[in-house]
Design an enzyme around this catalytic site. Structure first.
Site, short mmCIF file in Angstrom:
data_model
loop_
_atom_site.label_atom_id
_atom_site.label_comp_id
_atom_site.label_asym_id
_atom_site.label_seq_id
_atom_site.Cartn_x
_atom_site.Cartn_y
_atom_site.Cartn_z
N ARG A 187 0.83 -1.22 0.00
CA ARG A 187 0.00 0.00 0.00
C ARG A 187 0.86 1.26 0.00
O ARG A 187 0.63 2.17 -0.79
CB ARG A 187 -0.93 0.01 1.22
N ASP A 315 -2.92 -16.28 -2.09
CA ASP A 315 -3.26 -15.62 -3.37
C ASP A 315 -2.12 -14.95 -4.13
O ASP A 315 -1.76 -15.37 -5.23
CB ASP A 315 -4.41 -14.62 -3.15
N GLU A 490 -11.44 -7.59 -6.19
CA GLU A 490 -10.84 -8.66 -7.00
C GLU A 490 -11.61 -9.01 -8.28
O GLU A 490 -11.01 -9.23 -9.33
CB GLU A 490 -10.62 -9.92 -6.16
#
Ligand SMILES: *[C@@H]1O[C@H](CO)[C@@H](O)[C@H](O)[C@H]1NC(C)=O
Ligand SMILES: *[C@@H]1O[C@H](CO)[C@@H](O)[C@H](O)[C@H]1NC(C)=O
Ligand SMILES: *[C@@H]1O[C@H](CO)[C@@H](O)[C@H](O)[C@H]1NC(C)=O
Length: 594
Positions: A187, A315, A490
């Site tokens: 981030r 993921d 997503e």
């Protein structure tokens, strides 16, 4: 033999008597047919039809699977959705200005409320109009830095100037608190790097270097795998109470794009070397399937016996294998090999089809130890919303690692893809369709976690769902955790990639539907957007939280879905897992392991 006899008879000119005899014979004897024996075309047809009917009734899934196999058999029969067989099919991907601008308005609705109520705080609570920080030591620009490149992309100059000025005057990383290594990288470091690339303003690069230098001690473990947390003021790595002495796989392997980009910008090898070492350790630890368990042990560099999944903690390991290969302009075969192995494992172990409609989804593998201490892996049909990034990722992988030409056409011709490329493309395309099916809820939003039906799930009754359901949801009771929608990006991320790779309007239509559902159910009239506690309940109950990825990812990918494809083309940019675009470059350093 019988044929020959018949022919002879016809040729003979019969006497009237013989003629009559023949007629009687014809009437009372069964004439031998062509293909003597029980397997005449007609009986074969009936056998086929009866078998087919029987199969469809008793085992529809087997039928669907067999049918798919037949379809996928010989190459020329394969239908590869979203590709073309034509040669002159270059599509124009122009902007849909009205929809694009509606997304900009949504961004302003979110940002201006945050700026009014909580400027500088890490997190925002739009219902109570408050901001909070990740630690008591004070904020690190979590929301401001995560959002600023979206302002540059959307051309929001005034908002950008104010955000930049906050970064220049108020942002400091001299905070004596423990911050998550992975979240801070994707981030804050990722946001600063993108802002630098899009603005050429050295303020962002200086801040990025300061942050990365404070984070380097996170890699000081015996194996080189990072600590999951880092104290930015003390510059020391620490463990996280949640995960004992381990680090999750996605957290360790989703730092590479950012640190490598910084290395390239500053021409300093240290950042590159630290994150490359992580990949070397993970490669050496690899499980024989090419898949990865969700926890690693920084002490010895091995996998910890734990679940294998494409959802949380797993993921972006798979995402970054592909994207490291793309970031380095396809020059690092080691990442391609790791990615190819992983996709082989995914295709053979995790991809499943649902019972009734044959929806493509991914399962998790959960390790279980029997009383004798032997380990077996149980397939659990649980899919996190997080997995919905994977549809677009598979399609992106197909055109980079599964193509016979580079670049492929838009949309690709089926003939441009290898067998493995077609496999991934089809699975990716179908996974996006499945994710869209999980939007079939009262709100049109999809839940955080879905389960797919399997015969052993013990659910029955005429009201039982056919294909997927939200576990633990009962009418009139408090919704389970799985039922929420927390403004996640997503599915939209996958729609953006699929649209850019195909030019197919269906993906824009899907994206617009999701955007409208967000407008309807998540928008807070006084400003900001909030999570929804149950996607299956209207009117909705909102939770007082606006995740930072709404402004960095969800609205950015929606904007780019409707923007002209010449803006941040996939041939020149790779998006980090928080949707911060980083340029593709030709590396001057070569990866030191293979
Ligand atoms: C498609 O076009 C290329 C040149 O652009 C040509 O070499 C190829 O033969 C064509 N393929 C078909 C199937 O028409
Ligand atoms: C959070 O940190 C910021 C500095 O980034 C500070 O201005 C603000 O007062 C802090 N908020 C709270 C609630 O502590
Ligand atoms: C990537 O490689 C291609 C083909 O080798 C080349 O045309 C392109 O300029 C390279 N891109 C960068 C950013 O180096």
């Amino acid at each position: 033999m019988a044929d020959a006899g018949t022919v002879r008879n016809r040729r003979k000119v019969p006497s009237p008597q013989a003629n009559l005899e023949n007629k009687i014979k014809a009437k009372y004897t069964v004439q031998p047919r062509k293909n003597n024996g029980p397997f005449t075309p007609r009986s074969l047809f009936w056998i086929f039809l009866i078998t087919l009917t029987y199969t469809v009734i008793t085992d529809p899934q087997f039928f669907i699977e067999s049918f798919r196999r037949v379809l996928r058999g010989p190459k020329q029969w394969i239908s590869v959705p979203g590709t073309t067989t034509h040669n002159d099919s270059q599509v124009v991907l122009g902007a849909d200005i009205a929809k694009r601008d509606a997304v900009v308005e949504a961004f302003k609705h979110a940002w201006l409320a945050y700026e009014r109520d909580a400027m500088g705080a890490d997190e925002y609570h739009p219902i109570s109009h408050e901001g909070t920080n990740l630690t008591e030591a004070g904020g690190i620009g979590y929301t401001v830095v995560d959002s600023i490149d979206t302002m540059l992309i959307m051309g929001l100059e005034d908002e950008y100037k104010r955000a930049r000025s906050w970064i220049e005057n108020s942002l400091t990383f001299e905070r004596d608190g423990n911050f998550n290594t992975f979240e801070t990288t994707i981030r804050v470091l990722g946001g600063l790097l993108s802002a630098y690339h899009l603005s050429d303003d050295s303020l962002f690069l200086d801040k990025a270097k300061d942050l990365a230098d404070r984070m380097l001690p996170a890699f000081d473990t015996p194996s080189g795998l990072p600590y999951p947390m880092i104290n930015l003021a003390k510059r020391v790595g620490v463990f996280n109470e949640d995960s004992r002495k381990f680090v999750s796989t996605a957290e360790a392997t989703t730092l590479q794009l950012e640190f490598r980009d910084l290395s390239h910008l500053l021409d300093e090898d240290i950042y590159w070397e630290k994150v490359e070492k992580v990949m070397e350790v993970v490669k050496a630890a690899r499980l024989h399937t090419g898949l990865a368990s969700i926890f690693l042990n920084p002490e010895d560099g091995h996998f910890v016996l734990s679940a294998i999944r494409l959802g949380s903690r797993g993921d972006s390991y798979y995402e970054y294998l592909l994207k490291q290969y793309i970031q380095t302009n396809l020059t690092e075969p080691v990442y391609r090999k790791m990615y190819d192995d992983a996709m082989e494992g995914v295709a053979s172990h995790l991809i499943q089809r649902s019972q009734k409609a044959g929806l493509t989804y991914t399962s998790e593998l959960i390790p279980e130890r029997n009383p004798q201490g032997e380990i077996s892996w149980r397939l659990v049909p649980k899919q996190d919303h997080l997995v919905c990034f994977f549809g677009g990722s598979l399609m992106l992988g197909a055109v980079h690692t599964g193509s016979l030409v580079h670049p492929v056409s838009i949309p690709p011709r089926a003939s441009e893809l290898t067998d493995q490329g077609r496999r991934d493309w089809i699975n990716g395309y179908e996974l996006i369709e499945t994710c869209m099916k999980t939007h079939d809820t009262r709100t049109g939003l999809s839940p955080e976690i879905v389960h797919f039906r399997i015969p052993s799930d013990g659910i029955d009754g005429s009201a039982a769902p056919d294909d997927w359901y939200i576990k633990g949801a009962k009418a009139g009771e408090r919704p389970p955790y799985d039922a929420r929608y927390i403004l996640r990006p997503e599915t939209i991320e996958s729609l953006f990639i699929a649209y850019r790779l195909t030019g197919n309007q269906r993906f824009r239509d899907y994206g617009w539907n999701i955007f409208q559902a967000i407008e309807k159910h998540c928008k807070i009239p006084t400003g900001g957007y909030a999570s929804v506690l149950s996607v299956d309940h209207v009117p909705v109950e909102n939770e007082d939280k606006m995740e930072t990825f709404l402004m960095s990812e969800t609205l950015k990918y929606l904007y780019l879905l409707f923007e002209d494809a010449s803006v941040l083309p996939l041939s020149k940019w790779v998006f980090n897992t928080e949707a911060h675009p980083l340029p593709i470059f030709k590396p001057s350093i070569r990866t030191g392991f293979s």
